[in-house]
Every structure is written in C-alpha cells, then in structure tokens.
Write an enzyme that holds these catalytic residues in place. Sequence first.
Site, PDB file in Angstrom:
ATOM      1  N   HIS A  77      36.257  49.462  10.286  1.00 55.97           N
ATOM      2  CA  HIS A  77      36.135  48.902  11.625  1.00 55.97           C
ATOM      3  C   HIS A  77      36.722  49.821  12.696  1.00 55.97           C
ATOM      4  O   HIS A  77      37.581  50.655  12.421  1.00 55.97           O
ATOM      5  CB  HIS A  77      36.815  47.545  11.680  1.00 55.97           C
ATOM      6  N   GLU A  79      38.792  49.317  15.201  1.00 54.81           N
ATOM      7  CA  GLU A  79      40.224  49.219  15.462  1.00 54.81           C
ATOM      8  C   GLU A  79      41.019  49.995  14.409  1.00 54.81           C
ATOM      9  O   GLU A  79      41.948  50.734  14.748  1.00 54.81           O
ATOM     10  CB  GLU A  79      40.681  47.749  15.450  1.00 54.81           C
ATOM     11  N   CYS A 103      39.032  41.457  13.483  1.00 54.74           N
ATOM     12  CA  CYS A 103      39.051  40.624  12.286  1.00 54.74           C
ATOM     13  C   CYS A 103      40.474  40.546  11.730  1.00 54.74           C
ATOM     14  O   CYS A 103      41.379  41.248  12.189  1.00 54.74           O
ATOM     15  CB  CYS A 103      38.098  41.188  11.229  1.00 54.74           C
ATOM     16  N   CYS A 106      41.868  43.987  10.389  1.00 56.54           N
ATOM     17  CA  CYS A 106      42.296  44.873  11.474  1.00 56.54           C
ATOM     18  C   CYS A 106      43.537  44.322  12.160  1.00 56.54           C
ATOM     19  O   CYS A 106      44.408  45.086  12.585  1.00 56.54           O
ATOM     20  CB  CYS A 106      41.166  45.075  12.479  1.00 56.54           C
TER      21      CYS A 106
END
Length: 159
Positions: A77, A79, A103, A106
């Site tokens: 992801h 992040e 999420c 993260c």
Amino acid sequence: MKRTDYLSWDEYFMGIAELSARRSKDPSTQVGACIVNDDNKIMSVGYNGMPKSCSDDEFPWDREGGQLETKYFFVCHAELNAILNYRGGSLEGSRLYATLFPCNECAKAIIQAGIKEIIYACDKYADSNSVMASKMMFKAAGVKLTPYTVGGKEVNINL
C-alpha cells in the site's frame, strides 16, 4: 502585490499524494501518500504497487478469485511504501497525506513510525472492518484524523 490564488499547504501535499497515485499500475484503485514534517518539508512519498523486484507483469492485479490469484496478498500500500521509502531517520511527529483512508495494516505501521496526523481525501471503505480497526488504533494511539477539505482550485498537468 503578491498572488493570492496559490496552493495552500494541504492542497499542495494532497496534490503530491494524488500525483504519486498516478504511478500505480493497479487497474481498479490508485492510492498515493505523502509524508511531511512540521516545517512543511516532504519527507517521503509512496503509491500502491508490487514490492521492489517483484514484476508487476508476473503477479495478479485481479480483485476476485482465490487468494493467490488476487492482488491483496502481493500489493504494498501507498502509506507503507512511503514509510519504507524514507531513508532519513525518524518520522516521529510527521503528517501523512493519503488519497484513501489507511487500512488496519498500514495503521499499525503509521503508529509505529510515530506519524501523528493523517489527512485523508477519501474514506469510501469507512464501514469495513479494516478501516474501523484503523480508527480504533488511531484513537488509542492519539493519531489525529483530518478529512481533507477540497480547496476548489483546479491544477492541470499535461504530461
């Protein structure tokens, strides 16, 4: 007399996150992130994509199918990529601009990195267990959550 229609810091950093998202090869969801310090200096950026040295032509991008036939076990992801891309020391006290609310996985990395504020553009998965868990952890850790307010300026980039 100086210009008055310049970008605010939030518009600038969310713009960097949005531009970073355009690097993603994910056909369904492109996410970008930008981490900045208290002096409004960009510390790192990231977007969602396959891990380094894992060919994005050899791993799946599908959303449906068996677990090893979809992207979810493989994609890193935005992040997390922004956190992992940083090579300057500590991210303690920084802000993270994200085009999509983080999420739960993260969120753990964000909290562990010491990031103290998330400015997010979209929370379309607010009712998912993943995002609800993120919000619970962020609250417990004292991470400030700020929805991004669109400033109304239009920026065109012709590439």
